[in-house]
Design a protein around this motif. Structure first.
Motif, PDB file in Angstrom:
ATOM      1  N   PHE A 194       0.520  -0.803  -0.446  1.00 54.39           N
ATOM      2  CA  PHE A 194      -0.202  -0.020   0.134  1.00 54.39           C
ATOM      3  C   PHE A 194       1.199   0.867   0.053  1.00 54.39           C
ATOM      4  CE2 PHE A 194      -2.938  -3.590   1.635  1.00 54.39           C
ATOM      5  CZ  PHE A 194      -4.245  -3.382   0.983  1.00 54.39           C
ATOM      6  N   GLN A 195       2.611   1.449   1.104  1.00 53.55           N
ATOM      7  CA  GLN A 195       3.340   2.770   0.457  1.00 53.55           C
ATOM      8  C   GLN A 195       3.216   2.639  -1.218  1.00 53.55           C
ATOM      9  OE1 GLN A 195       5.506   0.341   4.015  1.00 53.55           O
ATOM     10  NE2 GLN A 195       5.739   2.896   4.308  1.00 53.55           N
ATOM     11  N   GLN A 196       3.545   1.505  -1.790  1.00 59.33           N
ATOM     12  CA  GLN A 196       4.408   1.525  -2.752  1.00 59.33           C
ATOM     13  C   GLN A 196       3.265   1.651  -4.236  1.00 59.33           C
ATOM     14  OE1 GLN A 196       5.885  -1.824  -2.835  1.00 59.33           O
ATOM     15  NE2 GLN A 196       7.843  -1.916  -0.741  1.00 59.33           N
ATOM     16  N   THR A 197       2.418   1.549  -3.767  1.00 56.63           N
ATOM     17  CA  THR A 197       0.849   1.825  -5.049  1.00 56.63           C
ATOM     18  C   THR A 197       0.539   2.839  -4.914  1.00 56.63           C
ATOM     19  OG1 THR A 197       0.780  -0.418  -4.633  1.00 56.63           O
ATOM     20  CG2 THR A 197      -0.851   0.369  -5.949  1.00 56.63           C
ATOM     21  N   LYS A 198       0.664   3.392  -5.585  1.00 53.04           N
ATOM     22  CA  LYS A 198      -0.673   5.234  -5.794  1.00 53.04           C
ATOM     23  C   LYS A 198      -1.877   4.901  -5.996  1.00 53.04           C
ATOM     24  CE  LYS A 198      -0.664   9.595  -5.765  1.00 53.04           C
ATOM     25  NZ  LYS A 198      -1.131  10.183  -4.447  1.00 53.04           N
ATOM     26  N   GLU A 199      -2.836   5.396  -5.009  1.00 53.45           N
ATOM     27  CA  GLU A 199      -4.300   5.085  -5.020  1.00 53.45           C
ATOM     28  C   GLU A 199      -4.504   5.964  -6.383  1.00 53.45           C
ATOM     29  OE1 GLU A 199      -3.456   8.500  -1.879  1.00 53.45           O
ATOM     30  OE2 GLU A 199      -2.370   6.219  -2.165  1.00 53.45           O
ATOM     31  N   GLU A 200      -5.255   5.599  -6.552  1.00 57.75           N
ATOM     32  CA  GLU A 200      -6.243   6.743  -8.251  1.00 57.75           C
ATOM     33  C   GLU A 200      -7.693   7.047  -7.470  1.00 57.75           C
ATOM     34  OE1 GLU A 200      -7.206   3.019 -10.817  1.00 57.75           O
ATOM     35  OE2 GLU A 200      -4.739   2.644 -10.763  1.00 57.75           O
ATOM     36  N   VAL A 201      -7.670   8.248  -8.017  1.00 56.80           N
ATOM     37  CA  VAL A 201      -9.058   8.741  -7.687  1.00 56.80           C
ATOM     38  C   VAL A 201      -9.955   8.272  -8.853  1.00 56.80           C
ATOM     39  CG1 VAL A 201     -10.804  10.357  -7.576  1.00 56.80           C
ATOM     40  CG2 VAL A 201      -8.079  10.519  -6.777  1.00 56.80           C
ATOM     41  N   ILE A 202     -11.064   7.597  -8.633  1.00 55.93           N
ATOM     42  CA  ILE A 202     -12.479   7.611  -9.194  1.00 55.93           C
ATOM     43  C   ILE A 202     -13.657   8.599  -9.391  1.00 55.93           C
ATOM     44  CG2 ILE A 202     -11.621   4.649  -9.429  1.00 55.93           C
ATOM     45  CD1 ILE A 202     -13.664   3.904  -7.541  1.00 55.93           C
ATOM     46  N   SER A 242      -4.198   6.432   7.007  1.00 55.32           N
ATOM     47  CA  SER A 242      -3.928   6.345   7.945  1.00 55.32           C
ATOM     48  C   SER A 242      -2.865   5.005   7.639  1.00 55.32           C
ATOM     49  CB  SER A 242      -5.297   5.000   9.105  1.00 55.32           C
ATOM     50  OG  SER A 242      -6.199   5.563   8.859  1.00 55.32           O
ATOM     51  N   ILE A 243      -2.412   4.594   6.460  1.00 54.88           N
ATOM     52  CA  ILE A 243      -0.943   4.288   6.860  1.00 54.88           C
ATOM     53  C   ILE A 243       0.216   4.473   7.482  1.00 54.88           C
ATOM     54  CG2 ILE A 243      -0.112   5.089   4.311  1.00 54.88           C
ATOM     55  CD1 ILE A 243      -0.172   1.681   5.060  1.00 54.88           C
ATOM     56  N   ASP A 244       0.441   5.724   7.262  1.00 57.34           N
ATOM     57  CA  ASP A 244       1.576   6.175   8.044  1.00 57.34           C
ATOM     58  C   ASP A 244       1.353   6.278   9.966  1.00 57.34           C
ATOM     59  OD1 ASP A 244       2.787   7.215   5.691  1.00 57.34           O
ATOM     60  OD2 ASP A 244       2.355   9.368   6.012  1.00 57.34           O
ATOM     61  N   GLU A 245       0.225   6.286  10.158  1.00 56.11           N
ATOM     62  CA  GLU A 245      -0.262   6.296  11.797  1.00 56.11           C
ATOM     63  C   GLU A 245       0.288   4.737  11.807  1.00 56.11           C
ATOM     64  OE1 GLU A 245      -3.262   7.296  15.245  1.00 56.11           O
ATOM     65  OE2 GLU A 245      -3.569   7.410  12.955  1.00 56.11           O
ATOM     66  N   ILE A 246      -0.707   3.947  11.112  1.00 60.33           N
ATOM     67  CA  ILE A 246      -0.726   1.984  11.326  1.00 60.33           C
ATOM     68  C   ILE A 246       0.586   2.087  11.465  1.00 60.33           C
ATOM     69  CG2 ILE A 246      -0.690   0.205   9.849  1.00 60.33           C
ATOM     70  CD1 ILE A 246      -3.599   1.144   9.334  1.00 60.33           C
ATOM     71  N   LEU A 247       1.785   2.293  10.579  1.00 61.41           N
ATOM     72  CA  LEU A 247       3.098   2.441  10.203  1.00 61.41           C
ATOM     73  C   LEU A 247       3.879   2.614  11.402  1.00 61.41           C
ATOM     74  CD1 LEU A 247       4.287   2.752   6.775  1.00 61.41           C
ATOM     75  CD2 LEU A 247       4.251  -0.229   8.112  1.00 61.41           C
ATOM     76  N   LYS A 248       3.793   4.055  12.228  1.00 60.25           N
ATOM     77  CA  LYS A 248       4.107   4.297  13.773  1.00 60.25           C
ATOM     78  C   LYS A 248       3.800   3.707  14.870  1.00 60.25           C
ATOM     79  CE  LYS A 248       4.100   8.432  16.635  1.00 60.25           C
ATOM     80  NZ  LYS A 248       3.458   9.843  16.260  1.00 60.25           N
TER      81      LYS A 248
END
Length: 169
Positions: free
Chosen positions: A115-123, A152-158
């Motif tokens: 999820f860090q390496q994959t850019k989310e796409e706007v739909i 939340s990805i940064d907070e999850i990793l933290k």
């Protein structure tokens, strides 16, 4: 507005954190076949964390006794059904699951780093509102689930790093 709660479960596999996602049963009336976290609507005024833990046990058979720690994440709202979704990060200490096939078809383990390496796409939704998705080979994570992860990805990793249970590189 209705309130729901979900568990964002993480397990360590070969010293790497993995998110646990579910594919909802195609028999369900609400969001059939979609990728989600274990969770559901709050019942009888229960605390939202209680809702999330109860639903995790009902859907994937994980007891709260198998949770090493829990941390509240940022709330989001479903765009179609207009439900407030309150996510809770939970690090699990066991990889034992019993699926409720009436609610969940399968569980899916995805490396958190993907999820860090994959850019989310706007739909763009038919309503004109925008949401996001992550696309992986054979898997699309979109809507509220994708927004919970992206927000939340940064907070999850933290929190995983601070927990001392998982080494985040």
């Amino acid at each position: 507005m209705k309130k729901a709660a979900v568990i964002v479960p993480v397990v360590s596999l070969e010293d790497e954190p993995y998110l646990i996602l579910t594919r909802r049963s195609r028999k369900l009336k609400s969001h059939p076949g979609q990728i989600s976290f274990p969770g559901g609507i709050r019942e009888n005024g229960e605390e939202l964390l209680e809702t999330a833990l109860r639903e995790m046990e009902e859907e994937i058979g994980v007891s709260r006794d198998n949770v090493l720690f829990v941390h509240s994440l940022k709330m989001t709202e479903t765009l179609m059904s207009r439900i407030e979704v309150h996510p809770f990060l939970a690090l699990l200490n066991k990889r034992e699951f019993v699926l409720n096939r009436n609610e969940v078809e399968v569980i899916i383990f995805v490396k958190l780093s993907l999820f860090q390496q994959t850019k989310e796409e706007v739909i763009l939704l038919p309503s004109g509102e925008e949401t996001i998705r992550y696309r992986f080979p054979g898997l699309v994570v979109w809507g509220a689930t994708a927004r919970i992860i992206a927000g939340s990805i940064d907070e999850i990793l933290k929190k995983l790093s601070e927990s001392g249970y998982i080494n985040i590189i």
